[in-house]
Design an enzyme around this catalytic site. Sequence first.
Site, mmCIF file in Angstrom:
data_model
loop_
_atom_site.group_PDB
_atom_site.id
_atom_site.type_symbol
_atom_site.label_atom_id
_atom_site.label_comp_id
_atom_site.label_asym_id
_atom_site.label_seq_id
_atom_site.Cartn_x
_atom_site.Cartn_y
_atom_site.Cartn_z
ATOM 1 N N LYS A 190 0.827 -1.213 0.000
ATOM 2 C CA LYS A 190 0.000 0.000 0.000
ATOM 3 C C LYS A 190 0.857 1.256 0.000
ATOM 4 O O LYS A 190 0.519 2.238 -0.650
ATOM 5 C CB LYS A 190 -0.961 0.004 1.200
ATOM 6 C CG LYS A 190 -2.109 -0.971 1.038
ATOM 7 C CD LYS A 190 -3.237 -0.686 2.018
ATOM 8 C CE LYS A 190 -4.416 -1.614 1.761
ATOM 9 N NZ LYS A 190 -5.488 -1.459 2.748
ATOM 10 N N LYS B 160 -4.372 -10.555 -7.170
ATOM 11 C CA LYS B 160 -5.675 -10.766 -6.516
ATOM 12 C C LYS B 160 -6.654 -9.660 -6.915
ATOM 13 O O LYS B 160 -6.243 -8.527 -7.222
ATOM 14 C CB LYS B 160 -5.517 -10.837 -4.992
ATOM 15 C CG LYS B 160 -5.173 -9.523 -4.355
ATOM 16 C CD LYS B 160 -5.328 -9.552 -2.838
ATOM 17 C CE LYS B 160 -5.015 -8.139 -2.348
ATOM 18 N NZ LYS B 160 -5.072 -7.896 -0.958
ATOM 19 N N LYS C 54 -9.618 -3.749 -4.615
ATOM 20 C CA LYS C 54 -10.228 -2.427 -4.783
ATOM 21 C C LYS C 54 -9.227 -1.443 -5.365
ATOM 22 O O LYS C 54 -9.600 -0.443 -5.946
ATOM 23 C CB LYS C 54 -10.698 -1.893 -3.430
ATOM 24 C CG LYS C 54 -11.877 -2.618 -2.845
ATOM 25 C CD LYS C 54 -12.034 -2.270 -1.366
ATOM 26 C CE LYS C 54 -13.198 -3.012 -0.737
ATOM 27 N NZ LYS C 54 -13.180 -2.918 0.732
HETATM 28 P P1 AMP Z 1 -10.835 -5.381 2.674
HETATM 29 O O1 AMP Z 1 -11.646 -4.916 1.549
HETATM 30 O O2 AMP Z 1 -9.363 -5.234 2.462
HETATM 31 O O3 AMP Z 1 -11.318 -4.810 3.977
HETATM 32 O O4 AMP Z 1 -11.062 -6.952 2.762
HETATM 33 C C1 AMP Z 1 -12.197 -7.527 3.380
HETATM 34 C C2 AMP Z 1 -12.089 -9.035 3.359
HETATM 35 O O5 AMP Z 1 -12.088 -9.511 2.017
HETATM 36 C C3 AMP Z 1 -10.797 -9.575 4.007
HETATM 37 O O6 AMP Z 1 -11.130 -10.716 4.791
HETATM 38 C C4 AMP Z 1 -9.951 -9.972 2.826
HETATM 39 O O7 AMP Z 1 -9.082 -11.038 3.122
HETATM 40 C C5 AMP Z 1 -11.014 -10.407 1.823
HETATM 41 N N1 AMP Z 1 -10.523 -10.259 0.432
HETATM 42 C C6 AMP Z 1 -10.125 -9.106 -0.176
HETATM 43 N N2 AMP Z 1 -9.755 -9.342 -1.454
HETATM 44 C C7 AMP Z 1 -9.918 -10.682 -1.651
HETATM 45 C C8 AMP Z 1 -9.718 -11.551 -2.777
HETATM 46 N N3 AMP Z 1 -9.281 -11.093 -3.954
HETATM 47 N N4 AMP Z 1 -10.004 -12.865 -2.637
HETATM 48 C C9 AMP Z 1 -10.474 -13.353 -1.455
HETATM 49 N N5 AMP Z 1 -10.678 -12.590 -0.357
HETATM 50 C C10 AMP Z 1 -10.423 -11.267 -0.440
#
Ligand code: AMP
Length: 328
Positions: free
Chosen positions: A111, A194, A197
């Site tokens: 990040k 992966k 966002k």
């Molecule tokens: P965040 O948007 O970073 O707050 O992520 C929220 C949840 O989504 C966390 O548990 C991440 O591990 C999961 N997550 C985010 N991106 C992915 C992805 N590409 N595949 C699987 N899980 C994801």
Amino acid sequence: MTRALSFIQPTGDVHLGNFLGALNQWTLGQHDVDGFYGVCDLHALTVTDTPSVIGQNTVKLAAILFAIGLDPDVSTVFVQSHVPEHAQLGWVMECIVSFGELSRMTQFKDKSAKREGEFIAAGLFTYPALMAADILLYDANEVPVGDDQRQHIEITRDIAIRFNSRFGDTFVVPKAVMPKTGARVMDLQDPTSKMSKSAATDNGLIYMLDDPTTILKKFKRAVTDSDSEVRYDRENKPGISNLLEIQAAATGRSPEDIAAGYTQYGPLKVDTGEAVIELLRPIQARYNELMTDRAQLSALLRSGAAKARATAAATLERAYNNIGFLPL
Ligand code: AMP
Ligand code: TRP
């Protein structure tokens, strides 16, 4: 009963990776655990500097959490900033984790590299300390997250163990739980990265609120592998394996089983798109309904925060006492 806790940040729109990796596990497992699930707006502040954006994203994300089926009578759904104990224990955790440990976090490296030349908040660096506080405040045994959070759960375990040995037994040492398929959903345009966002373009991301036409179009354009064999092999066939895994996670089947049903890429892309559309259809309908009644959403979040606070306040008091802060 097993206690589970997990959060999602109100930054940008929720995508299929978030859903298959994390959110779907929260709902599927909610009757088997005592679950605390929330929107971590304090974490979002590490990368947000515009007024009101976090609040607006928080309402939408909370609506998504209820729309996917989290039942407020079963699970505690709340917003992190509504429970001040997170920030309070977060500071304590910053004093239990070392600069060196934080420097090894890959999420910080990624990040901060993406923000080169921009403002990099110190909070982006100390983020795992706040995340440890989130988890330890609730004596959580299990943390259902996607694969990218593995390192953050490891550091939380290290922090809990260190605190317990320094100040006496205080915290439960948690473990990460991940779904069999969908723990790491890849970008449809770049299946070696992966789904995220912060991707450069939206073309490889499926958002939970995308309409069916857009979803199908994105799947039809998904980047696949050079030969034409349909086989589940994440290392050598990342594009096809990603589609197989998405369809598997959406239907509850195994990727190998799904692969056996195809000889060509085209039908696999279309069927995977259709499976995702069907998975998201009822969620989108409930989301639209929930967003028309903000007062009800606020009431649900208020009662979630009250429930969360009762647990968090007791744990914070235990931690303060064990540290030996002078009582008031
Ligand atoms: P965040 O948007 O970073 O707050 O992520 C929220 C949840 O989504 C966390 O548990 C991440 O591990 C999961 N997550 C985010 N991106 C992915 C992805 N590409 N595949 C699987 N899980 C994801
Ligand atoms: N760090 C997580 C992410 O980026 C979000 C998060 C914050 C979290 N606090 C948490 C996840 C506590 C699980 C438990 O997705």
